[in-house]
Write a protein that holds these residues in place. Structure first.
Motif, PDB file in Angstrom:
ATOM      1  N   PHE A 157     -69.290 -32.077  17.070  1.00  0.00           N
ATOM      2  CA  PHE A 157     -68.639 -31.815  15.576  1.00  0.00           C
ATOM      3  C   PHE A 157     -69.004 -33.100  14.779  1.00  0.00           C
ATOM      4  O   PHE A 157     -68.897 -33.157  13.498  1.00  0.00           O
ATOM      5  N   LEU A 158     -68.699 -34.188  15.688  1.00  0.00           N
ATOM      6  CA  LEU A 158     -68.717 -35.459  14.919  1.00  0.00           C
ATOM      7  C   LEU A 158     -70.138 -35.887  14.223  1.00  0.00           C
ATOM      8  O   LEU A 158     -70.353 -36.305  13.130  1.00  0.00           O
ATOM      9  N   PHE A 159     -71.411 -35.713  15.008  1.00  0.00           N
ATOM     10  CA  PHE A 159     -72.508 -35.922  14.676  1.00  0.00           C
ATOM     11  C   PHE A 159     -73.365 -34.458  14.001  1.00  0.00           C
ATOM     12  O   PHE A 159     -74.101 -35.058  13.166  1.00  0.00           O
ATOM     13  N   ALA A 160     -73.006 -33.675  13.872  1.00  0.00           N
ATOM     14  CA  ALA A 160     -73.474 -32.643  13.307  1.00  0.00           C
ATOM     15  C   ALA A 160     -73.538 -32.756  11.642  1.00  0.00           C
ATOM     16  O   ALA A 160     -74.621 -32.479  11.190  1.00  0.00           O
ATOM     17  N   PRO A 161     -72.804 -32.877  10.964  1.00  0.00           N
ATOM     18  CA  PRO A 161     -73.020 -33.175   9.606  1.00  0.00           C
ATOM     19  C   PRO A 161     -73.972 -34.113   9.513  1.00  0.00           C
ATOM     20  O   PRO A 161     -74.692 -34.147   8.573  1.00  0.00           O
ATOM     21  N   VAL A 162     -73.778 -35.269  10.253  1.00  0.00           N
ATOM     22  CA  VAL A 162     -74.780 -36.506   9.874  1.00  0.00           C
ATOM     23  C   VAL A 162     -76.280 -35.880  10.259  1.00  0.00           C
ATOM     24  O   VAL A 162     -77.385 -36.169   9.328  1.00  0.00           O
ATOM     25  N   VAL A 163     -76.291 -35.223  11.191  1.00  0.00           N
ATOM     26  CA  VAL A 163     -77.946 -34.770  11.502  1.00  0.00           C
ATOM     27  C   VAL A 163     -78.253 -33.792  10.619  1.00  0.00           C
ATOM     28  O   VAL A 163     -79.488 -33.580  10.173  1.00  0.00           O
ATOM     29  N   ILE A 164     -77.282 -32.865  10.294  1.00  0.00           N
ATOM     30  CA  ILE A 164     -77.903 -31.809   8.998  1.00  0.00           C
ATOM     31  C   ILE A 164     -78.051 -32.572   7.815  1.00  0.00           C
ATOM     32  O   ILE A 164     -79.295 -32.089   7.362  1.00  0.00           O
ATOM     33  N   VAL A 165     -77.652 -33.537   7.497  1.00  0.00           N
ATOM     34  CA  VAL A 165     -77.980 -34.273   6.333  1.00  0.00           C
ATOM     35  C   VAL A 165     -79.129 -34.890   6.412  1.00  0.00           C
ATOM     36  O   VAL A 165     -80.252 -34.961   5.591  1.00  0.00           O
ATOM     37  N   TRP A 166     -79.333 -35.350   7.745  1.00  0.00           N
ATOM     38  CA  TRP A 166     -81.016 -36.102   8.131  1.00  0.00           C
ATOM     39  C   TRP A 166     -81.814 -35.238   7.874  1.00  0.00           C
ATOM     40  O   TRP A 166     -82.949 -35.309   7.423  1.00  0.00           O
ATOM     41  N   LEU A 167     -81.812 -33.855   8.665  1.00  0.00           N
ATOM     42  CA  LEU A 167     -82.688 -32.694   8.578  1.00  0.00           C
ATOM     43  C   LEU A 167     -82.930 -32.448   6.964  1.00  0.00           C
ATOM     44  O   LEU A 167     -84.209 -32.284   6.945  1.00  0.00           O
ATOM     45  N   LEU A 168     -81.969 -32.132   6.268  1.00  0.00           N
ATOM     46  CA  LEU A 168     -82.304 -31.701   5.052  1.00  0.00           C
ATOM     47  C   LEU A 168     -83.262 -32.671   4.419  1.00  0.00           C
ATOM     48  O   LEU A 168     -84.159 -32.517   3.421  1.00  0.00           O
ATOM     49  N   LEU A 169     -82.777 -34.117   4.165  1.00  0.00           N
ATOM     50  CA  LEU A 169     -83.622 -35.095   3.573  1.00  0.00           C
ATOM     51  C   LEU A 169     -84.712 -35.257   3.919  1.00  0.00           C
ATOM     52  O   LEU A 169     -85.702 -35.493   3.174  1.00  0.00           O
ATOM     53  N   LEU A 170     -85.045 -35.390   5.523  1.00  0.00           N
ATOM     54  CA  LEU A 170     -86.390 -35.256   6.013  1.00  0.00           C
ATOM     55  C   LEU A 170     -87.171 -34.052   5.486  1.00  0.00           C
ATOM     56  O   LEU A 170     -88.416 -34.286   5.122  1.00  0.00           O
ATOM     57  N   GLY A 171     -86.670 -33.000   5.411  1.00  0.00           N
ATOM     58  CA  GLY A 171     -87.511 -31.692   4.959  1.00  0.00           C
ATOM     59  C   GLY A 171     -87.806 -32.046   3.577  1.00  0.00           C
ATOM     60  O   GLY A 171     -88.886 -31.558   3.334  1.00  0.00           O
ATOM     61  N   ALA A 172     -86.804 -32.275   2.790  1.00  0.00           N
ATOM     62  CA  ALA A 172     -87.092 -32.365   1.288  1.00  0.00           C
ATOM     63  C   ALA A 172     -88.139 -33.407   0.982  1.00  0.00           C
ATOM     64  O   ALA A 172     -89.116 -33.406   0.236  1.00  0.00           O
ATOM     65  N   LEU A 173     -88.147 -34.871   1.623  1.00  0.00           N
ATOM     66  CA  LEU A 173     -89.126 -35.824   1.469  1.00  0.00           C
ATOM     67  C   LEU A 173     -90.539 -35.369   1.943  1.00  0.00           C
ATOM     68  O   LEU A 173     -91.584 -35.422   1.692  1.00  0.00           O
ATOM     69  N   VAL A 188     -91.643 -31.940   1.908  1.00  0.00           N
ATOM     70  CA  VAL A 188     -92.287 -31.031   0.977  1.00  0.00           C
ATOM     71  C   VAL A 188     -92.814 -32.063   0.077  1.00  0.00           C
ATOM     72  O   VAL A 188     -93.756 -31.825  -0.591  1.00  0.00           O
ATOM     73  N   TYR A 189     -91.803 -33.004  -0.347  1.00  0.00           N
ATOM     74  CA  TYR A 189     -92.472 -33.842  -1.768  1.00  0.00           C
ATOM     75  C   TYR A 189     -93.750 -34.493  -1.374  1.00  0.00           C
ATOM     76  O   TYR A 189     -94.576 -34.541  -2.282  1.00  0.00           O
ATOM     77  N   PRO A 245    -101.566 -31.559  -0.041  1.00  0.00           N
ATOM     78  CA  PRO A 245    -101.398 -30.379   0.356  1.00  0.00           C
ATOM     79  C   PRO A 245    -102.277 -29.664   1.197  1.00  0.00           C
ATOM     80  O   PRO A 245    -101.896 -28.902   2.166  1.00  0.00           O
ATOM     81  N   ARG A 246    -103.379 -30.431   1.735  1.00  0.00           N
ATOM     82  CA  ARG A 246    -104.332 -30.155   2.765  1.00  0.00           C
ATOM     83  C   ARG A 246    -103.821 -30.125   4.225  1.00  0.00           C
ATOM     84  O   ARG A 246    -104.286 -29.421   5.033  1.00  0.00           O
TER      85      ARG A 246
END
Length: 299
Positions: free
Chosen positions: A237-253, A255-256, A263-264
């Motif tokens: 429960f303590l680390f899940a929010p940090v990991v979720i934010v990390w994964l979202l930022l990592l995925g967004a970067l 895709v960008y 794109p290849r």
């Protein structure tokens, strides 16, 4: 898997199974069932995916550090990416879906839990452990448990292990060896991850010395291991929010960078690039698989 609650003696997995058993007749049970499933999914982000999402970061540096350095072109890089993608896709699929989820001991996993499950249903324990009273323990079989019929192959394997004492000894040694690997990974992986994190700060801060990095790493590690006293589910429960934010930022970067720069790279999802990778690199490519293996250290 989060441990059982000290007060109730039940784990979230037990509640999920119980909810599933009574969900067909009462819509309220479906709400309880899905609430516990989402709870387990949230906790897994803090326990499982934290390590798994950082492991691929070390792949390229390790893979191209040796003789493969002379093959640093786009096709080779995409070949390594294809190897990492299919490794992360196939191994968890085969390991978790077909093995781990199909063989658990009252919701618990791991080498000792599976060994306990084996010796409970067959006579190849090195010590007498099958008591008549054991079958009456409710913890052995959860609600809805049904025994599965053995296939001829499994029957032959069980009879072989029961007949040959050396095979039973080998099985126990393998269990102890597997448990040792888990303990070693549990000690080394946090130390390497935390030390690597603080070492990365030296790139932007020249004032941070190696001694200060070691002191900060030891402090964080002591705090992390002290948190284990509160249980895996609370740490999750303590680390899940940090990991979720990390994964979202990592995925967004990711895709960008794919859209803007290359794109290849999505073509590397094809196994064709794995074949081309080994055709071009040969023996050096096989040696470099040690670096690709780093992507699986969280599994």
């Amino acid at each position: 898997m989060p441990p059982a609650d000290c007060e109730s003696g039940r784990s979230p997995a037990d509640d999920v199974v119980a909810g599933a058993g009574g969900a067909s007749g009462n819509p309220g049970h479906w709400k309880v069932y899905y609430r516990h499933v989402l709870l387990l999914a949230y906790q897994s982000c803090g326990v499982v995916y934290g390590d798994l999402s950082t492991s691929p970061l070390y792949v390229y540096k390790s893979t191209f550090s040796g003789s493969l350095r002379r093959f640093q072109d786009e096709e080779t890089v995409m070949g390594v990416f294809s190897l990492v993608f299919w490794t992360l896709t196939l191994i968890p699929l085969l390991k978790y879906v077909f093995i781990v989820l199909a063989a658990d001991d009252n919701g618990e996993g791991g080498t000792f839990a599976l060994y306990s499950l084996l010796v409970r249903h067959a006579k190849f324990s090195l010590m007498p452990n099958q008591q008549a009273a054991d079958e009456e323990l409710s913890a052995y079989y959860r609600p809805g448990y049904t025994a599965h019929a053995e296939t001829p192959i499994l029957t032959a394997l069980r009879q072989f292990l029961e007949k040959h004492r050396k095979s039973r000894t080998f099985l126990l040694v393998m269990v102890l060896f597997g448990a040792s690997l888990v303990i070693g990974d549990g000690v080394l992986t946090p130390a390497m991850s935390v030390l690597s994190s603080f070492s990365g700060l030296q790139v932007h801060s020249n004032a941070l010395t190696n001694g200060e990095v070691v002191i900060l790493s030891c402090t964080v590690l002591v705090c992390l291991f002290m948190l284990q006293h509160w249980g895996t589910h609370r740490v999750a429960f303590l680390f899940a929010p940090v990991v979720i934010v990390w994964l979202l930022l990592l995925g967004a970067l990711g895709v960008y960078n794919i859209v803007v720069w290359n794109p290849r790279v999505v073509h590397a999802l094809s196994p064709y690039y794995i074949v081309r990778f080994f055709q071009r690199t040969g023996r050096d490519g096989w040696i470099s698989l040690g670096g690709v293996l780093l992507s699986m250290t969280g599994n």
